[in-house]
Design a protein around this motif. Sequence first.
Motif, PDB file in Angstrom:
ATOM      1  N   GLU A 143     -10.702  -0.537   3.663  1.00  0.00           N
ATOM      2  CA  GLU A 143     -10.067  -1.210   2.532  1.00  0.00           C
ATOM      3  C   GLU A 143     -10.144  -2.733   2.649  1.00  0.00           C
ATOM      4  O   GLU A 143      -9.292  -3.459   2.131  1.00  0.00           O
ATOM      5  CB  GLU A 143      -8.616  -0.728   2.409  1.00  0.00           C
ATOM      6  CG  GLU A 143      -8.542   0.794   2.250  1.00  0.00           C
ATOM      7  CD  GLU A 143      -7.119   1.340   2.134  1.00  0.00           C
ATOM      8  OE1 GLU A 143      -6.173   0.531   2.003  1.00  0.00           O
ATOM      9  OE2 GLU A 143      -6.961   2.582   2.159  1.00  0.00           O
ATOM     10  N   THR A 163      -6.676   3.922   8.417  1.00  0.00           N
ATOM     11  CA  THR A 163      -6.841   2.845   7.440  1.00  0.00           C
ATOM     12  C   THR A 163      -7.296   1.573   8.140  1.00  0.00           C
ATOM     13  O   THR A 163      -6.645   1.100   9.076  1.00  0.00           O
ATOM     14  CB  THR A 163      -5.521   2.585   6.695  1.00  0.00           C
ATOM     15  OG1 THR A 163      -5.106   3.769   6.024  1.00  0.00           O
ATOM     16  CG2 THR A 163      -5.691   1.460   5.678  1.00  0.00           C
ATOM     17  N   SER A 215     -10.577   5.161   5.905  1.00  0.00           N
ATOM     18  CA  SER A 215     -10.515   4.435   4.641  1.00  0.00           C
ATOM     19  C   SER A 215     -10.709   2.942   4.897  1.00  0.00           C
ATOM     20  O   SER A 215      -9.825   2.273   5.439  1.00  0.00           O
ATOM     21  CB  SER A 215      -9.166   4.681   3.949  1.00  0.00           C
ATOM     22  OG  SER A 215      -9.131   4.065   2.687  1.00  0.00           O
ATOM     23  N   SER A 237      -4.555   3.231  -1.627  1.00  0.00           N
ATOM     24  CA  SER A 237      -4.817   3.561  -0.218  1.00  0.00           C
ATOM     25  C   SER A 237      -4.824   5.074  -0.047  1.00  0.00           C
ATOM     26  O   SER A 237      -3.885   5.757  -0.480  1.00  0.00           O
ATOM     27  CB  SER A 237      -3.752   2.943   0.688  1.00  0.00           C
ATOM     28  OG  SER A 237      -3.920   1.557   0.780  1.00  0.00           O
ATOM     29  N   ASN A 278      -8.492  -2.471   7.698  1.00  0.00           N
ATOM     30  CA  ASN A 278      -8.421  -3.640   6.834  1.00  0.00           C
ATOM     31  C   ASN A 278      -8.615  -4.880   7.706  1.00  0.00           C
ATOM     32  O   ASN A 278      -8.852  -4.762   8.918  1.00  0.00           O
ATOM     33  CB  ASN A 278      -7.082  -3.687   6.085  1.00  0.00           C
ATOM     34  CG  ASN A 278      -7.184  -4.363   4.735  1.00  0.00           C
ATOM     35  OD1 ASN A 278      -7.879  -5.364   4.588  1.00  0.00           O
ATOM     36  ND2 ASN A 278      -6.485  -3.824   3.748  1.00  0.00           N
ATOM     37  N   ASN A 305       0.795  -1.225   0.000  1.00  0.00           N
ATOM     38  CA  ASN A 305       0.000   0.000   0.000  1.00  0.00           C
ATOM     39  C   ASN A 305       0.828   1.277   0.000  1.00  0.00           C
ATOM     40  O   ASN A 305       0.279   2.373  -0.060  1.00  0.00           O
ATOM     41  CB  ASN A 305      -0.937   0.005   1.213  1.00  0.00           C
ATOM     42  CG  ASN A 305      -1.804  -1.240   1.280  1.00  0.00           C
ATOM     43  OD1 ASN A 305      -1.401  -2.251   1.848  1.00  0.00           O
ATOM     44  ND2 ASN A 305      -2.989  -1.188   0.686  1.00  0.00           N
ATOM     45  N   CYS A 332     -15.042   3.771   1.233  1.00  0.00           N
ATOM     46  CA  CYS A 332     -14.936   2.323   1.146  1.00  0.00           C
ATOM     47  C   CYS A 332     -14.645   1.946  -0.300  1.00  0.00           C
ATOM     48  O   CYS A 332     -15.495   2.131  -1.177  1.00  0.00           O
ATOM     49  CB  CYS A 332     -16.228   1.653   1.616  1.00  0.00           C
ATOM     50  SG  CYS A 332     -16.186  -0.157   1.569  1.00  0.00           S
ATOM     51  N   SER A 333     -13.441   1.444  -0.543  1.00  0.00           N
ATOM     52  CA  SER A 333     -13.045   1.087  -1.905  1.00  0.00           C
ATOM     53  C   SER A 333     -12.119  -0.121  -1.861  1.00  0.00           C
ATOM     54  O   SER A 333     -11.102  -0.090  -1.153  1.00  0.00           O
ATOM     55  CB  SER A 333     -12.334   2.261  -2.579  1.00  0.00           C
ATOM     56  OG  SER A 333     -11.924   1.944  -3.887  1.00  0.00           O
ATOM     57  N   GLU A 392      -9.735  -4.848  -0.586  1.00  0.00           N
ATOM     58  CA  GLU A 392      -8.689  -4.380  -1.499  1.00  0.00           C
ATOM     59  C   GLU A 392      -8.150  -5.451  -2.445  1.00  0.00           C
ATOM     60  O   GLU A 392      -7.798  -5.167  -3.592  1.00  0.00           O
ATOM     61  CB  GLU A 392      -7.523  -3.767  -0.716  1.00  0.00           C
ATOM     62  CG  GLU A 392      -6.735  -4.759   0.111  1.00  0.00           C
ATOM     63  CD  GLU A 392      -5.343  -4.243   0.492  1.00  0.00           C
ATOM     64  OE1 GLU A 392      -4.761  -3.474  -0.282  1.00  0.00           O
ATOM     65  OE2 GLU A 392      -4.853  -4.625   1.560  1.00  0.00           O
ATOM     66  N   HIS A 400      -6.233  -0.688  -6.831  1.00  0.00           N
ATOM     67  CA  HIS A 400      -6.549  -0.145  -5.505  1.00  0.00           C
ATOM     68  C   HIS A 400      -5.520   0.898  -5.078  1.00  0.00           C
ATOM     69  O   HIS A 400      -4.308   0.690  -5.239  1.00  0.00           O
ATOM     70  CB  HIS A 400      -6.589  -1.255  -4.461  1.00  0.00           C
ATOM     71  CG  HIS A 400      -6.747  -0.750  -3.055  1.00  0.00           C
ATOM     72  ND1 HIS A 400      -7.926  -0.202  -2.603  1.00  0.00           N
ATOM     73  CD2 HIS A 400      -5.868  -0.677  -2.019  1.00  0.00           C
ATOM     74  CE1 HIS A 400      -7.773   0.163  -1.342  1.00  0.00           C
ATOM     75  NE2 HIS A 400      -6.539  -0.106  -0.966  1.00  0.00           N
TER      76      HIS A 400
END
Length: 483
Positions: free
Chosen positions: A283, A310, A281, A297, A312, A163, A249-250, A286, A295
């Motif tokens: 992720e 972040t 964020s 970050s 995850n 990332n 949110c991606s 991802e 993707h």
Amino acid sequence: MAAQISGISSTCSTASCKDQSLKLDFDSLCSNRSTSISFSSQLNTNLSIKSLETRRMRKLSTICSAVILESNSEKMELDTSLSPRVNSVKPSKTVAITDQATALVEAGVPVIRLAAGEPDFDTPSVIAEAGINAIREGYTRYTPNAGTLELRTAICKKLKDENDISYTPDQIVVSNGAKQSILQAILAVCSPGDEVMIPAPFWVSYPEMARLADATPVILPASISENFLLDPKLLEAKLTDKSRLLILCSPSNPTGSVYPKKLLEEIARVVAKHPRLLVLSDEIYEHIIYSPAVHTSFASLPGMWERTLTVNGFSKAFAMTGWRLGYIAGPKHFIAACNKIQSQSTSGASSIAQKAAVAALGMGYAGGEAISQMVKAFRERRDFLVKAFGELDGVKISEPQGAFYLFLDFSYYYGTEVDGFGSIKDSESLCRYLLEKGQVALVPGDAFGDDTCIRISYAASLSTLQAAFERIKKAVLTLKSPQ
């Protein structure tokens, strides 16, 4: 002494009890005083008559209180009210529909369940073996609250390698799933009255988590024509002095949309103008992404590391939903606050799951070949559903670039009447119809902030999805023409 205890258990002092039937015969007690003193002497104690009376009266008071409570119990009404904060929170529709579908299956109804966001793959064997070995080797005790140093160090390496964002272990907190990480972050940074900016469609829990923090969710709608991506101009127009947190949110749940780096840079320029505004964020999806999508970050963008949290985890890409493990990374000041909240709620995550997570991060870049094969299968399923639903009249599609969801606009069918069912007026009634008539469990779009759509999870085998589509198609073709 036995006589004294009997007297106490059957009587109460006049001063303590209004009920005349509970009066205490003090003369009887006093006649036993010598017995009490003699008994105390045999135990070599130095209790005085006064101290004995004090202890005796305390016991009598307790007994009297219990009797009064019991005698008045019919007149008392228990206060069953709940916290206003809890009352403001809506239950999760995805959980409710999943539970309903599961109950139908258990009752013998052949429902196809496409509501839950859970990979249908087993956890890769190397991860499972690491968990099993942890149990066999006795690695079953509490870990440090923030997570083991071994795992946090591995997470730092992953974030740097994959990332392009740098952290130290004290800037990581491992939790019981990414959901806990998100909630703790919101609780840590939001004050009552703060605004949490949430692009819609959104994951169902974001607004409710904001409400749990006494913050105000501000919904920023995005349309299917924009691939459900946030317009930076809309964000800028909605920001105020109360705006505290923007959630991105991606790849997205529920739409599968992926934010291109250029769009994220435009959003970052807006964020940079507001010193109070932080970015969370999410992720978690991802690694489930379909080329040519890439993707990015948010914390890797210039000037955004200092204000980005972040989140995850391991549930989606590594098929570890039941292991319950996620994490948050960010500036130490904010992460320490998250760690403090966790220390007073759940404490550290499972020691076994953490050993398994170290193995997961050791599988190679983006999870290696095992995860690559999962993504390949998800893409095949996505391609089938996009083509199939594209042939249904009136259905609008934004092709997902990641995750394993299809967010379809079915509003063309709203306003139709169904014999024996009634009117289909919104996403919820449509999903009820498809569950009742088609025996397919889906999630209404209003749960995600867009009532024109329904969400289909394609975390199921291709054959299951093919059968589900045929059921949905049959149910839809029986609908009368919309008004």
